[in-house]
Design a protein around this motif. Sequence first.
Motif, short mmCIF file in Angstrom:
data_model
loop_
_atom_site.label_atom_id
_atom_site.label_comp_id
_atom_site.label_asym_id
_atom_site.label_seq_id
_atom_site.Cartn_x
_atom_site.Cartn_y
_atom_site.Cartn_z
N THR A 285 3.19 11.36 1.42
CA THR A 285 3.98 11.05 0.22
C THR A 285 4.51 12.32 -0.42
O THR A 285 5.72 12.45 -0.68
CB THR A 285 3.12 10.28 -0.79
N ASP B 95 0.85 -1.18 0.00
CA ASP B 95 0.00 0.00 0.00
C ASP B 95 0.89 1.24 0.00
O ASP B 95 2.12 1.15 -0.11
CB ASP B 95 -0.96 0.00 1.20
N VAL B 96 0.28 2.41 0.11
CA VAL B 96 1.04 3.66 0.03
C VAL B 96 2.04 3.76 1.18
O VAL B 96 3.11 4.38 1.04
CB VAL B 96 0.07 4.85 0.03
N ASN C 116 -4.57 16.14 -7.24
CA ASN C 116 -5.26 15.06 -6.52
C ASN C 116 -6.18 15.58 -5.42
O ASN C 116 -6.76 14.78 -4.68
CB ASN C 116 -4.25 14.09 -5.92
N THR D 2 -0.40 10.08 -0.70
CA THR D 2 -1.06 10.80 0.39
C THR D 2 -0.32 12.10 0.66
O THR D 2 0.66 12.44 -0.01
CB THR D 2 -1.08 9.93 1.66
N LEU D 3 -0.79 12.83 1.65
CA LEU D 3 -0.10 14.06 2.04
C LEU D 3 1.33 13.77 2.48
O LEU D 3 2.25 14.54 2.18
CB LEU D 3 -0.87 14.76 3.17
N LEU E 150 -5.41 17.40 -2.76
CA LEU E 150 -4.82 17.40 -1.42
C LEU E 150 -4.35 18.81 -1.07
O LEU E 150 -3.83 19.53 -1.92
CB LEU E 150 -3.65 16.43 -1.35
N HIS F 148 -1.47 3.38 -7.45
CA HIS F 148 -1.68 4.00 -6.15
C HIS F 148 -1.68 5.52 -6.28
O HIS F 148 -1.07 6.09 -7.19
CB HIS F 148 -0.59 3.57 -5.16
N ASN G 151 5.84 5.06 1.05
CA ASN G 151 6.27 6.18 1.88
C ASN G 151 7.48 5.82 2.72
O ASN G 151 8.39 6.64 2.92
CB ASN G 151 5.13 6.63 2.79
#
Length: 647
Positions: free
Chosen positions: A357, A319-320, A384, A354-355, A386, A351, A324
């Motif tokens: 990342t 997963d992310v 995206n 996220t923030l 964010l 994928h 990360n």
Amino acid sequence: MLCYASLEVFSAANILYFVVVIELFLGKLIRTSALLKVRKNMVETLRTPLAVTTTSGRYNNYHHHSDNNSRNGESEIIPSPFIGCHFYLSSGIKSNRRCAKISGLNNMLSMSSYGWHYRRFKQLAISPRVDMFVRYASVDGEIGSVCDENTLQQDKEDLDGSLLEKNLPPWGRLAAEQSSDFQIVSATQPSIVSKGRVTASETALHLLEERDEAILSKRILVLSRSNKLVSAMQLYRSMEFSGLQPNLHACNSILSCLLRNKMLDEALRIFEAMKAHEMTTGHTYSLILKAIADAQGCDAALAMFQELVGESDLKKDFDVVVYNTMISVCGKMNNWVHTERIWRILRDNGHIGTLVTYRLLVCIFVRCNQNELALDAYHEMVQNGLTPTDDAMRAIIGACGKEGKWDMAMTVFENMLDSGSKPNVIACNALINSLGKAGKVKRAFKVYDLMKSLGHTPDAYTWNALLGALYRANQHEDAIDLFDSIQKEHVSVLNLHLYNTVLMSCQRLGFWHRALQLLWQMEASGMAVSAASYNLVIGACEVARRPEVALQVYEHMVHQKQTPDTFTLLSLIRVFIWGSLWDEVEEILTRAKPDGSLYNAAIQGMCLRRKIDKANKLYTKMQTEGLKPDGKTRAMVLQNLTKYSPK
């Protein structure tokens, strides 16, 4: 002779049939038929939890725990054909332990007067993960032997083919530990080695009366969170040996506990077991990859990551968080190349970052001066949907300043204010510097006023950015005035960069007297004056056409043990030519190393001052020393030769 032997065997399941024998031979051989009869009775008794105590006396008794009186802790006496010994078995002694009787062991127990010890059996039909220890002791300081070796060998032949194979555990015959021999360890030593690490051979197994995997997994979870590693590992191994599987949460928790205690090898063993049972998650991989990076370095973690990514069965568990983790590992080493590669793999596998990342990407790329990549990551984050974090926006403002994108930097700055964030001093300085490079002086000072309203105190970088903005906008007098105010109100922030910035304005204006005053102030303050500062002062004298002052500054520079560079000599040659100090020009050319740029400047200046003869001499000398004149020098010499040649 009275001997006392106590046998403790730690087992993990009700169905585990361990058979251990202690025979005490005092006078005669035992008939085989009677021995087999006793063994049969003993095997029957192993179907209930037992703890065994073996003593010897003048009679033979075999005590077996009875189901009818088990609550009262009573025992049943079974006749035994052994002379001079008896066995006492009772679940009332220790109900959570089980023992068995065998007379066919390869190794026999001996007594010792040195106290309690542990010995490990050899070639026992159990898993090599299980470590069995026999505790024995001497009583009243007497030393004796358990039985005759010939008797043991005969009993082993009778028992090997039938009894053991009939009473194996339901999961089959486990591999025997072939390489181990008797190993003596003092009983006073704990089951933890001196370095605080628990190994597989030092983890005890327990009888699990509770068979619910969820309850046992919860116990492992509590123990791991409390950092009670020994207890957690014992429970984990007991479940594993009993055919029970801890749930995913418990496995991840004990994995984290092992890594906290720097037990990477044991953690990798559990990790492989989790992969075999297809119980891994992104959190599992993150724990292992981070531990590998800490213990073996970034390259080892990258190699393991590439291997895991190549396995299609495992890639689905990524997963992310895993990506990360690897981005963070690469960022610690400022490895922006692999950081970008992992970012691409993340997107190729479908994928979305996220923030965390994008925050990592932006900060790493800015720190590695990869500003274009930082801006790409920022744009993708905004696309995206964010909202950038404060540190990401500060980093983007700095990247925009370095790339000259002041408008984007201003937009990000305003977004920070609109979102209620408070830009720090670094972000404000980066924006002021970006605006100053773009010639947006008024906007730069507006940001400066806003910076003060936010409660920030301007530092040396702030003042240098403002002075630089005024200098680039050709507002040199304003720059000098701002520097004077800094000297009065913020004298503590003065440094070499601020002095050099205002000296550049003095040079442009030809304020040689102001430049000299600043130079004396720098030296009086104990500041290490560089050759660049002297060059700026000489340049101010050049603009003002004050060759005598420039010569004095040059001599003072040499006296201060500062080595003149090419820029220093070029300024001196130009100012000497305008002052008609021809001898000084020739002296500089003679002392300095052969340099074509110095000859070009001198020849061009002499041609402009109509000193054609001197120019021709220098041109000839330049060619003699093997220096090549530039195009402008050749053109001016040829032009003057044609114009002033005799007809």
